[in-house]
Write an enzyme that holds these catalytic residues in place. Structure first.
Site, PDB file in Angstrom:
ATOM      1  N   SER A 178       2.213  -6.840  13.233  1.00  0.00           N
ATOM      2  CA  SER A 178       3.024  -7.861  12.559  1.00  0.00           C
ATOM      3  C   SER A 178       4.143  -8.347  13.471  1.00  0.00           C
ATOM      4  CB  SER A 178       3.613  -7.273  11.279  1.00  0.00           C
ATOM      5  OG  SER A 178       4.437  -8.199  10.630  1.00  0.00           O
ATOM      6  N   HIS A 209      -9.341  -4.518  13.747  1.00  0.00           N
ATOM      7  CA  HIS A 209      -8.274  -5.146  12.960  1.00  0.00           C
ATOM      8  C   HIS A 209      -7.730  -6.287  13.814  1.00  0.00           C
ATOM      9  CE1 HIS A 209      -4.261  -4.643  10.595  1.00  0.00           C
ATOM     10  NE2 HIS A 209      -5.087  -5.478   9.999  1.00  0.00           N
ATOM     11  N   ARG A 268       0.838  -1.193   0.000  1.00  0.00           N
ATOM     12  CA  ARG A 268       0.000   0.000   0.000  1.00  0.00           C
ATOM     13  C   ARG A 268       0.880   1.253   0.000  1.00  0.00           C
ATOM     14  NH1 ARG A 268      -2.234   1.513   3.902  1.00  0.00           N
ATOM     15  NH2 ARG A 268      -1.068   0.327   5.451  1.00  0.00           N
ATOM     16  N   LYS A 294      -8.238  -2.892   1.779  1.00  0.00           N
ATOM     17  CA  LYS A 294      -8.155  -1.911   2.857  1.00  0.00           C
ATOM     18  C   LYS A 294      -9.031  -0.695   2.592  1.00  0.00           C
ATOM     19  CE  LYS A 294      -5.559  -4.233   5.605  1.00  0.00           C
ATOM     20  NZ  LYS A 294      -6.196  -4.892   6.782  1.00  0.00           N
ATOM     21  N   LYS A 346      -0.122 -13.157  15.980  1.00  0.00           N
ATOM     22  CA  LYS A 346      -1.588 -13.151  15.861  1.00  0.00           C
ATOM     23  C   LYS A 346      -2.092 -14.322  15.023  1.00  0.00           C
ATOM     24  CE  LYS A 346      -3.384  -9.710  13.498  1.00  0.00           C
ATOM     25  NZ  LYS A 346      -4.185 -10.101  12.328  1.00  0.00           N
ATOM     26  N   THR A 347      -1.507 -14.526  13.860  1.00  0.00           N
ATOM     27  CA  THR A 347      -1.959 -15.599  12.978  1.00  0.00           C
ATOM     28  C   THR A 347      -1.714 -16.964  13.618  1.00  0.00           C
ATOM     29  OG1 THR A 347      -1.525 -14.254  11.018  1.00  0.00           O
ATOM     30  CG2 THR A 347      -1.704 -16.634  10.698  1.00  0.00           C
ATOM     31  N   ARG A 390       2.746 -11.898  -0.894  1.00  0.00           N
ATOM     32  CA  ARG A 390       1.406 -12.139  -0.339  1.00  0.00           C
ATOM     33  C   ARG A 390       0.700 -13.264  -1.071  1.00  0.00           C
ATOM     34  NH1 ARG A 390      -0.776  -9.178   4.213  1.00  0.00           N
ATOM     35  NH2 ARG A 390       0.579  -7.381   4.492  1.00  0.00           N
ATOM     36  N   ASP A 431      -8.444 -11.299  10.112  1.00  0.00           N
ATOM     37  CA  ASP A 431      -7.926  -9.942   9.960  1.00  0.00           C
ATOM     38  C   ASP A 431      -8.907  -8.813  10.281  1.00  0.00           C
ATOM     39  OD1 ASP A 431      -5.602  -8.397   9.237  1.00  0.00           O
ATOM     40  OD2 ASP A 431      -6.657  -7.795   7.431  1.00  0.00           O
TER      41      ASP A 431
END
Length: 537
Positions: free
Chosen positions: A240, A222, A61, A202, A244-245, A324, A259
């Site tokens: 990051s 988020h 982004r 996003k 979390k994942t 990604r 997410d």
């Protein structure tokens, strides 16, 4: 104009302001979009069946090129600044007209989809893209209507994505040739000059971060979320590198989403229908769920093949470290089919504190939860090269500052209200260092972190004794099943206690300094939860 595919009766590209396009392909299947991409020379199949594409100049982004139209609706409600950059309404209309002219005599791919799994908050979206694989991304990431729903589909928001169109900054009011502009009055997003698909995802997340809290009193988040066998919902926030994942992917619990979610007081619901995961250094051993999800229908972005093969080399970062993969959530086993669960019982704020200051688990008061939510803290290490030993703190409001159209205190106050209404426990989990900062201490074992989270979710910490951290005020349990008690108070793990105190004071000052920009909008309960620092430097 030729038109192909399934669409609502009377639907035309004129709904998006488009006219005289060469052909409009409506709601093509993933297989058709993959075929179109390959025919157009814009991608290739990997040996596991996924589509590999390159997003070109932009592999991430571009936050400085994200704009929000400032008009009567947004002027006094949006949190203006470096994150939400003002854009003139007339310039938006001018840019839209130029996009429409650019797409004349070109093929476009139209996707009807929606966000928000809870039917009460469903947001219908129509996405028109210049590239077929951008449409496949929308198919992966948003929720897909049934055939009957498509035949009766009415969009509320519209997106036009034309990577090949370059703005003229001097004329169009952009910073450079690429842009993503949100117009909350016209309910339209314009994306141009960049093929990075995350701008689509996003963009809608930013829309929901405005609409749900501002207009519906729903907390947008988020985060990832999962559900236990007894129907108990847990929410995981974290920047990051905090885990979390990994920590939300629990074989004993079903994944709601990884997410973006909303919490309305009845349900926690996924905004999306897919996942958009980082895949740098991906291996089957480290992330088996993501690995197995990369198959036909998935899109891998900006990766390289091993020479002479169609096998992706996930360790190769020649194009970007932000490689990604997008895939529909049904590519993952053990997910909640409905996309939503009950009110949460436990919320976890994950931080990787490379300073080794914060406890591995602590319980937060409502005020502390709001304060730490606004802070959105983690500390990263610059690298593992010889000589680089100094951690660097990172703060991102509400664990997603880049996507917040409203002031962070709005989201925090909603969190606090819902915590009180539904008696929700909020825990701060440090997945970072213990026994010293990076270079001295050791990273907390994943098995211990999992044991702490499991104990919290099972209610095994409800009746244990707690002690408060002298600076941060966090409530630290004095015992936890399957975790050595000597690990629970971070100061106890340091050999040099004075060094710990000095490091904790330094980190607390960083928190206080970061919070200065939010203080004018924060209520007394939030401000009272700030860490206590000494008056002398």
């Amino acid at each position: 104009m030729d038109e192909y595919g399934l669409k609502a009766e009377g639907a035309t590209v004129a709904d998006l302001g488009l006219k005289n396009v060469a052909a409009a392909y409506w709601n093509l299947t993933p297989a058709e979009l993959v075929e179109e991409t390959i025919i157009n020379g814009q991608g290739a199949l990997t040996d596991c069946g996924a589509l590999a594409v390159d997003t070109g100049e932009f592999t991430g982004r571009s936050p400085k090129d994200r704009f929000v139209v400032c008009d009567e609706k947004t002027e006094n409600s949006v949190w203006w600044g470096d994150i939400n950059i003002k854009f003139d309404a007339d310039k938006f209309d001018q840019l839209h007209a130029k996009l429409v002219a650019y797409l004349q005599n070109k093929e476009v791919y139209v996707k009807d989809a929606y966000a928000c799994a809870d039917p009460k908050h469903r947001l219908n979206i129509r996405v028109a893209t210049e590239y077929p694989w951008s449409s496949l991304f929308a198919d992966n990431m948003f929720l897909n209507p049934t055939k009957e729903e498509i035949l009766n589909f009415t969009p509320e928001w519209r997106i036009i994505c034309a990577p090949g169109f370059y703005a003229d900054p001097e004329v169009d009011g952009t910073r450079q040739h690429n842009f993503a502009v949100l117009n909350f009055t016209k309910k339209m997003i314009l994306i141009g000059g960049t093929a990075y698909t995350g701008e689509i995802k996003k963009g809608i997340f930013s829309v929901l971060n405005y609409v749900l809290p501002h207009e519906k009193n729903v907390l947008s988040m988020h985060c990832s979320a999962n559900v236990g066998k007894d129907g108990d919902t847990a929410i995981f926030f974290g920047l990051s590198g905090t885990g979390k994942t990994t920590l939300s992917a629990d074989p004993e619990r079903q994944l709601i989403g990884d997410d973006e979610h909303g919490w309305d007081g009845d349900t926690v619901f996924n905004f999306e229908g897919g996942c958009y995961a980082k895949c740098i250094d991906l291996t089957k051993e480290k992330e088996p769920q993501i690995w197995d999800a990369i198959k036909f229908g998935a899109i891998v972005e900006n990766t390289n093949f091993y020479p002479g093969t169609s096998t992706v080399d996930f360790a190769n970062v020649e194009k970007t470290e932000n490689t990604r993969v997008s895939y529909p959530i049904e590519h993952i086993d053990n997910t909640v089919e409905s996309g939503y669960g009950k009110n949460p019982k436990n919320i976890f704020f994950l931080t990787c504190d490379a300073y080794g200051v914060l406890p591995p688990i602590s319980k937060l008061t409502t005020g502390q939860a709001m304060y730490h939510f606004i802070s959105g803290y983690t500390a990263k290490v610059a690298g593992t090269e010889v000589g680089i030993t100094e951690p660097k703190e990172t703060f991102s409001a509400c664990f997603g500052a880049a996507f917040l159209p409203l002031h962070p205190t709005k989201y925090a106050e909603l969190l606090g209200t819902k915590m009180k209404e539904h008696s929700v426990n909020v825990w701060l989990i440090n997945t970072g260092w213990s026994g010293g900062a990076y270079g001295v201490g050791k990273r907390m074992k994943l098995s211990f972190t999992r044991a702490m989270i499991t104990a919290a979710m099972n209610g095994e910490l409800d009746n244990v004794s707690f002690e408060n951290h002298p600076i941060f005020g966090l409530a630290i349990p004095q015992s936890c099943p399957d975790v050595p008690s000597e690990l629970l108070n971070p100061k106890d793990t340091w050999v040099d206690k004075a060094k710990y105190d000095a490091t904790a004071e330094k980190l607390a000052r960083s928190f206080v300094k970061n919070f200065e920009k939010y203080a004018d909008n924060a209520n007394e309960e939030i401000m009272a939860a700030a860490p206590k620092v000494s008056e002398t430097a």
